[in-house]
Design an enzyme around this catalytic site. Structure first.
Site, PDB file in Angstrom:
ATOM      1  N   ASN B 374       0.818  -1.209   0.000  1.00  0.00           N
ATOM      2  CA  ASN B 374       0.000   0.000   0.000  1.00  0.00           C
ATOM      3  C   ASN B 374       0.855   1.263   0.000  1.00  0.00           C
ATOM      4  OD1 ASN B 374      -1.904   1.965   0.318  1.00  0.00           O
ATOM      5  ND2 ASN B 374      -2.870   1.096   2.119  1.00  0.00           N
ATOM      6  N   ASP B 375       1.428   1.590   1.147  1.00  0.00           N
ATOM      7  CA  ASP B 375       2.138   2.866   1.276  1.00  0.00           C
ATOM      8  C   ASP B 375       3.277   3.035   0.268  1.00  0.00           C
ATOM      9  OD1 ASP B 375       0.533   3.706   3.326  1.00  0.00           O
ATOM     10  OD2 ASP B 375       1.745   2.704   4.840  1.00  0.00           O
ATOM     11  N   ILE B 376       3.930   1.910  -0.090  1.00  0.00           N
ATOM     12  CA  ILE B 376       5.083   2.019  -0.984  1.00  0.00           C
ATOM     13  C   ILE B 376       4.678   2.334  -2.418  1.00  0.00           C
ATOM     14  CG2 ILE B 376       6.628   0.584   0.374  1.00  0.00           C
ATOM     15  CD1 ILE B 376       5.907  -1.743  -1.484  1.00  0.00           C
ATOM     16  N   THR B 415       0.714   3.644   7.643  1.00  0.00           N
ATOM     17  CA  THR B 415       0.731   5.057   7.972  1.00  0.00           C
ATOM     18  C   THR B 415      -0.690   5.584   8.135  1.00  0.00           C
ATOM     19  OG1 THR B 415       0.800   5.509   5.625  1.00  0.00           O
ATOM     20  CG2 THR B 415       2.880   5.555   6.782  1.00  0.00           C
TER      21      THR B 415
END
Lengths: 100, 447
Positions: B374-376, B415
């Site tokens: 997700n965040d990456i 996050t």
């Protein structure tokens, strides 16, 4: 060996480590961590040195535990590294057979 | 005789360790490198057994540790690797603490090395235990709101007591220092969230190296100093790489705030999400020329690495698709975690690429298959300067013609950020378990 000599050894080793570690491919960072984790069990030398001089029984108990813990660190670390690196090795063989 | 022989033996063993780390430069020589350090360690143990005064006692302790260590290392799953490394680090830390305690008990009070090695040792121990508990899911509560000044306060008091100890060394002072360091380990790691875990693990690794080095200073042993320096540097570099990959500085991770981003207009965008089925995905993959697979921690949790290998095999062999894997430096919970999991599933490392090597290739890819990441992949890191991850390098998956995102729900990543990628025009969401979805795609492709 006095302190300044020890400091020289420390700094020079740090330089060696610096140049080696930057050269390591990111895909091997996990094995690097577990191999270096296993090597950090070298602290067992300190633990054995404590056992060597043990005048009181409390110190020798603590020393015994310290040796055991360091030994867990060593053998656990190497065991995990071995399993991890076996996968990287294993794969090479598969690729070779595919090419043939 | 051992007086003259000792430095030479230390030198020889150090060479083994240095060559061993050097061997990790290439995957081909990596296997040999573990053997090298095992030889080095065996020589050390042998030499210690020959020269020590209670060989039997030492041997008993070593064998006891060996049984436990080997048992643990053979039992754990590869997904649980980070927490196992954490526990082993903790063992080393506690051992270092016990050694320095013994040194103090033997009235070796006048040296500053001893309390410093005790501080690093007990800090490594308590930090590792918390890291383990977090990774294992034993501590789910988020302590991100714990007062950030607390760490700084404990740290300053610790420094003051250390100075006090240097002036008037006594056992009480040593105890106070130890308790403070123990507390610091707890509060620092408790505050750090899941996404920062790779940084913590590398940092604890560096600490365990510094432990060995400081103990080396205490007992005047070159081998400990050399090895400790090597490990300390290696752990520090890994922490640096991880911090860089997340665009964080080490100080903000340890003492700073975890910024909480308020979601703005994400709510009304939710209905614009396109969802697809595995059958559709399979059809598109069949006709693609180039597919890049982006695995994340969700892939590890779902244990989807083996089915992912089947997917890549069938695409390569049956449909002649060019399949590549893209790995972000902080994918997973420790450095290189994803590479190991893919290696476990026998995915050839020639097909696995790092962020910098593959990021330009997304524009020429027909499909990006994002599985459990997700965040990456979050474009906010490029566009939104108020976002917590702004400036963090991301994988440019949205440049691919079509993006498939396999995810359980639209929930944010570690996050807690919303990911605009999910609402992009060329993104198709596949909701469900990573393993099940991939298995269905493979099943369709087989027919």
């Amino acid at each position: 060996m006095n302190f300044s000599e020890e400091l020289i050894v420390f700094i020079l080793s740090a330089f060696i480590g610096y140049y080696i570690v930057w050269g390591i491919t990111p895909s091997l960072h996990a094995p690097l961590m577990s191999v270096s984790n296993a090597i950090s069990g070298i602290i067992i030398i300190g633990a054995i040195a404590v056992l060597n001089t043990s005048p009181s029984s409390l110190v020798s108990y603590l020393g015994f535990i310290a040796v055991t813990l360091a030994s867990i660190n060593i053998f656990g670390g190497f065991g995990i590294s071995q399993r991890m690196l076996q996968m990287f090795k294993h794969k090479k063989n598969i690729r070779v057979t595919k090419n043939e | 005789m051992s007086e003259t022989l000792n430095p030479l033996i230390n030198l020889g063993i150090s060479c083994f360790f240095i060559l061993s780390l050097r061997g990790l430069t290439f995957p081909r020589s990596a296997y040999r490198s573990n053997l090298l350090s095992m030889i080095g360690m065996s020589l050390t143990l042998l030499w210690m057994l020959i020269t020590c005064t209670h060989p039997f006692l030492v041997l008993c302790a070593i064998i006891l540790g060996m049984i436990i260590g080997i048992f643990v290392s053979q039992k754990v799953k590869m997904t649980d690797l980070p927490q196992t490394v954490a526990v082993l680090n903790g063992c080393g830390g506690l051992s270092a603490f016990l050694i320095s305690t013994c040194a103090v008990l033997e009235e070796n009070l006048d040296i500053l090395d001893t309390p410093i090695s005790a501080v690093i040792g007990i800090f490594t121990f308590s930090g590792s235990i918390i890291a383990f508990a977090k990774l294992q899911g034993l501590i789910k509560k988020n302590f991100g709101n714990l007062n950030q000044l607390l760490n700084l306060l404990i740290f300053i008091i610790l420094l003051l007591t250390l100075i006090e100890y240097a002036l008037h060394p006594d056992i009480q002072g040593f105890l106070i220092i130890s308790v403070l360091a123990l507390l610091l380990g707890l509060t620092v790691t408790l505050r750090i969230g899941g996404a920062d875990m790779p940084i913590v693990i590398s940092l604890l690794n560096a600490c365990s190296g510094l432990d060995s080095a400081t103990i080396g200073f205490v007992i005047n042993n070159q081998l400990l100093i050399i090895t400790g320096a090597l490990i300390g540097v290696s752990g520090s570099i890994l922490s640096f790489i991880m911090c860089k990959a997340m665009n964080r500085s080490l100080l903000t991770v340890l003492f700073g705030t975890t910024s909480t981003h308020t979601e703005t207009d994400s709510y009304d965008r939710k209905h614009l999400v396109k969802t697809g089925t595995p059958t559709e995905a399979a059809f598109m993959m069949e006709n693609a020329r180039k597919i890049i697979i982006v695995p994340g921690y969700g892939m590890a949790v779902a244990q989807a690495q083996h089915i992912l290998r089947q997917l890549s095999d069938i695409l390569i062999n049956k449909y002649k698709v060019d399949v590549k894997f893209a790995i972000h430096p902080v994918a997973g919970r420790m450095p290189g975690h994803m590479n190991v999991l893919l290696a476990e599933a026998d995915i050839p490392y020639e097909n696995v690429f790092s962020l910098t090597d593959i990021n330009n290739e997304f524009s020429s890819a027909d499909i990006a298959y994002v599985i459990g990441a997700n965040d990456i992949t979050n474009p906010l890191a490029k566009t939104d300067s108020s976002s917590a991850i702004f400036g963090m390098p991301i994988l440019n998956v949205s440049q691919a013609k079509t993006v498939f995102v396999v995810k359980r729900s639209l929930a944010g990543g570690y996050t807690g950020l919303d990911n605009p990628l999910f609402y992009a025009d060329n993104t198709i969401m596949l909701f469900g378990d990573a393993q099940k979805i991939t298995a269905e795609i493979v099943k369709t492709l087989e027919h």
